[in-house]
Design a protein around this motif. Sequence first.
Motif, PDB file in Angstrom:
ATOM      1  N   ARG A 168       0.833  -1.206   0.000  1.00 39.08           N
ATOM      2  CA  ARG A 168       0.000   0.000   0.000  1.00 39.08           C
ATOM      3  C   ARG A 168       0.867   1.256   0.000  1.00 39.08           C
ATOM      4  NH1 ARG A 168      -4.300   1.859   4.553  1.00 39.08           N
ATOM      5  NH2 ARG A 168      -5.298   3.447   3.295  1.00 39.08           N
ATOM      6  N   GLN A 169       1.919   1.270   0.815  1.00 36.14           N
ATOM      7  CA  GLN A 169       2.824   2.415   0.854  1.00 36.14           C
ATOM      8  C   GLN A 169       3.541   2.584  -0.490  1.00 36.14           C
ATOM      9  OE1 GLN A 169       5.035   1.037   4.319  1.00 36.14           O
ATOM     10  NE2 GLN A 169       4.430   2.881   5.452  1.00 36.14           N
ATOM     11  N   LYS A 170       3.986   1.477  -1.073  1.00 32.18           N
ATOM     12  CA  LYS A 170       4.671   1.535  -2.369  1.00 32.18           C
ATOM     13  C   LYS A 170       3.767   2.147  -3.427  1.00 32.18           C
ATOM     14  CE  LYS A 170       7.773  -2.357  -1.549  1.00 32.18           C
ATOM     15  NZ  LYS A 170       8.113  -3.740  -1.912  1.00 32.18           N
ATOM     16  N   SER A 171       2.534   1.700  -3.456  1.00 32.07           N
ATOM     17  CA  SER A 171       1.575   2.216  -4.431  1.00 32.07           C
ATOM     18  C   SER A 171       1.325   3.708  -4.219  1.00 32.07           C
ATOM     19  CB  SER A 171       0.267   1.433  -4.332  1.00 32.07           C
ATOM     20  OG  SER A 171      -0.689   1.957  -5.201  1.00 32.07           O
ATOM     21  N   ALA A 172       1.129   4.090  -2.956  1.00 32.08           N
ATOM     22  CA  ALA A 172       0.883   5.504  -2.648  1.00 32.08           C
ATOM     23  C   ALA A 172       2.099   6.360  -2.988  1.00 32.08           C
ATOM     24  CB  ALA A 172       0.514   5.647  -1.170  1.00 32.08           C
ATOM     25  N   MET A 173       3.288   5.837  -2.725  1.00 31.72           N
ATOM     26  CA  MET A 173       4.501   6.593  -3.042  1.00 31.72           C
ATOM     27  C   MET A 173       4.672   6.757  -4.545  1.00 31.72           C
ATOM     28  SD  MET A 173       7.491   5.873  -0.411  1.00 31.72           S
ATOM     29  CE  MET A 173       7.294   6.307   1.296  1.00 31.72           C
ATOM     30  N   LEU A 174       4.419   5.699  -5.307  1.00 31.34           N
ATOM     31  CA  LEU A 174       4.521   5.809  -6.759  1.00 31.34           C
ATOM     32  C   LEU A 174       3.543   6.850  -7.291  1.00 31.34           C
ATOM     33  CD1 LEU A 174       4.982   2.082  -7.843  1.00 31.34           C
ATOM     34  CD2 LEU A 174       6.632   3.940  -8.099  1.00 31.34           C
ATOM     35  N   SER A 175       2.349   6.861  -6.725  1.00 29.94           N
ATOM     36  CA  SER A 175       1.348   7.834  -7.132  1.00 29.94           C
ATOM     37  C   SER A 175       1.804   9.254  -6.794  1.00 29.94           C
ATOM     38  CB  SER A 175       0.019   7.514  -6.453  1.00 29.94           C
ATOM     39  OG  SER A 175      -0.943   8.466  -6.778  1.00 29.94           O
ATOM     40  N   GLN A 176       2.343   9.430  -5.590  1.00 26.48           N
ATOM     41  CA  GLN A 176       2.803  10.751  -5.161  1.00 26.48           C
ATOM     42  C   GLN A 176       4.001  11.207  -5.990  1.00 26.48           C
ATOM     43  OE1 GLN A 176       1.232  12.918  -2.982  1.00 26.48           O
ATOM     44  NE2 GLN A 176       2.686  14.282  -4.021  1.00 26.48           N
ATOM     45  N   VAL A 177       4.912  10.277  -6.295  1.00 29.70           N
ATOM     46  CA  VAL A 177       6.069  10.620  -7.123  1.00 29.70           C
ATOM     47  C   VAL A 177       5.599  11.102  -8.495  1.00 29.70           C
ATOM     48  CG1 VAL A 177       8.026   9.610  -8.397  1.00 29.70           C
ATOM     49  CG2 VAL A 177       7.789   9.198  -5.935  1.00 29.70           C
ATOM     50  N   THR A 178       4.647  10.394  -9.073  1.00 26.79           N
ATOM     51  CA  THR A 178       4.104  10.788 -10.375  1.00 26.79           C
ATOM     52  C   THR A 178       3.490  12.179 -10.311  1.00 26.79           C
ATOM     53  OG1 THR A 178       3.691   8.481 -10.968  1.00 26.79           O
ATOM     54  CG2 THR A 178       2.442  10.144 -12.165  1.00 26.79           C
ATOM     55  N   GLU A 179       2.725  12.434  -9.256  1.00 23.21           N
ATOM     56  CA  GLU A 179       2.084  13.738  -9.084  1.00 23.21           C
ATOM     57  C   GLU A 179       3.128  14.850  -8.900  1.00 23.21           C
ATOM     58  OE1 GLU A 179      -0.733  15.689  -5.677  1.00 23.21           O
ATOM     59  OE2 GLU A 179      -1.236  13.636  -6.300  1.00 23.21           O
ATOM     60  N   THR A 180       4.138  14.590  -8.092  1.00 23.71           N
ATOM     61  CA  THR A 180       5.162  15.601  -7.836  1.00 23.71           C
ATOM     62  C   THR A 180       6.003  15.858  -9.086  1.00 23.71           C
ATOM     63  OG1 THR A 180       5.208  14.953  -5.501  1.00 23.71           O
ATOM     64  CG2 THR A 180       7.061  16.274  -6.296  1.00 23.71           C
ATOM     65  N   LYS A 181       6.299  14.792  -9.836  1.00 23.67           N
ATOM     66  CA  LYS A 181       7.048  14.980 -11.079  1.00 23.67           C
ATOM     67  C   LYS A 181       6.242  15.798 -12.090  1.00 23.67           C
ATOM     68  CE  LYS A 181      10.311  11.153 -11.039  1.00 23.67           C
ATOM     69  NZ  LYS A 181      10.824   9.991 -11.800  1.00 23.67           N
ATOM     70  N   ALA A 182       4.937  15.618 -12.109  1.00 24.90           N
ATOM     71  CA  ALA A 182       4.091  16.414 -13.002  1.00 24.90           C
ATOM     72  C   ALA A 182       4.171  17.887 -12.615  1.00 24.90           C
ATOM     73  CB  ALA A 182       2.652  15.916 -12.961  1.00 24.90           C
ATOM     74  N   LEU A 183       4.162  18.164 -11.319  1.00 25.32           N
ATOM     75  CA  LEU A 183       4.291  19.543 -10.847  1.00 25.32           C
ATOM     76  C   LEU A 183       5.667  20.098 -11.207  1.00 25.32           C
ATOM     77  CD1 LEU A 183       3.248  22.019  -9.363  1.00 25.32           C
ATOM     78  CD2 LEU A 183       3.896  20.898  -7.204  1.00 25.32           C
ATOM     79  N   LEU A 184       6.717  19.302 -11.029  1.00 19.29           N
ATOM     80  CA  LEU A 184       8.058  19.735 -11.418  1.00 19.29           C
ATOM     81  C   LEU A 184       8.124  20.052 -12.911  1.00 19.29           C
ATOM     82  CD1 LEU A 184      10.534  17.381  -9.497  1.00 19.29           C
ATOM     83  CD2 LEU A 184      10.293  19.859  -9.267  1.00 19.29           C
ATOM     84  N   ARG A 185       7.461  19.227 -13.722  1.00 18.07           N
ATOM     85  CA  ARG A 185       7.437  19.447 -15.175  1.00 18.07           C
ATOM     86  C   ARG A 185       6.753  20.780 -15.482  1.00 18.07           C
ATOM     87  NH1 ARG A 185       5.750  14.861 -16.187  1.00 18.07           N
ATOM     88  NH2 ARG A 185       7.756  13.899 -16.522  1.00 18.07           N
ATOM     89  N   GLN A 186       5.647  21.053 -14.786  1.00 22.17           N
ATOM     90  CA  GLN A 186       4.926  22.312 -14.998  1.00 22.17           C
ATOM     91  C   GLN A 186       5.801  23.495 -14.600  1.00 22.17           C
ATOM     92  OE1 GLN A 186       1.316  22.677 -12.730  1.00 22.17           O
ATOM     93  NE2 GLN A 186       1.058  24.826 -13.272  1.00 22.17           N
ATOM     94  N   ILE A 187       6.438  23.412 -13.444  1.00 19.94           N
ATOM     95  CA  ILE A 187       7.308  24.507 -12.980  1.00 19.94           C
ATOM     96  C   ILE A 187       8.463  24.701 -13.959  1.00 19.94           C
ATOM     97  CG2 ILE A 187       8.923  25.216 -11.160  1.00 19.94           C
ATOM     98  CD1 ILE A 187       7.044  23.687  -9.173  1.00 19.94           C
ATOM     99  N   SER A 188       9.034  23.587 -14.389  1.00 21.89           N
ATOM    100  CA  SER A 188      10.139  23.637 -15.342  1.00 21.89           C
ATOM    101  C   SER A 188       9.721  24.327 -16.637  1.00 21.89           C
ATOM    102  CB  SER A 188      10.634  22.221 -15.630  1.00 21.89           C
ATOM    103  OG  SER A 188      11.619  22.222 -16.602  1.00 21.89           O
TER     104      SER A 188
END
Length: 150
Positions: A55-75
Amino acid sequence: MQRKRKISIHSAPHRRGVATTLTLLDEMLCKVEEWAKGREARSVLYQECNTLSPRQKSAMLSQVTETKALLRQISDDLGLRPEERSVASEIWAMASALREHVMELEGRYMRRYGDVPTQLADYLDARSAELLGGMDRLMEILSGKFSPDD
């Protein structure tokens, strides 16, 4: 449809500061993603114990994807470009940074922690030299000065 906004960073120090921080965050996210995918590095003295639940692995992968999307937008908004780092330069940097610590395994440096028995000092002096030699060979491999016959 939302328009892309471009925000100018005119100051080179500001650009460097923002880019460095966001790059370090992105690097951390890469490591978290590896752990969330089950990475468990094992070596002689360094061992990772990945106790993350599914469950933690799944949630972390989801959060990483979300944070990377935000980084892409900021970039995109700030016009930042990815910093390509060669693995060779990363290895060189890590070896260079650790070199002093390995050198300080010598008995004369270990005295700062208290008296060092002669036998231990002699042992650490010899082993430190061997470890430094191995690190030097890694750096030689990277610099092209290495010959497999050495």
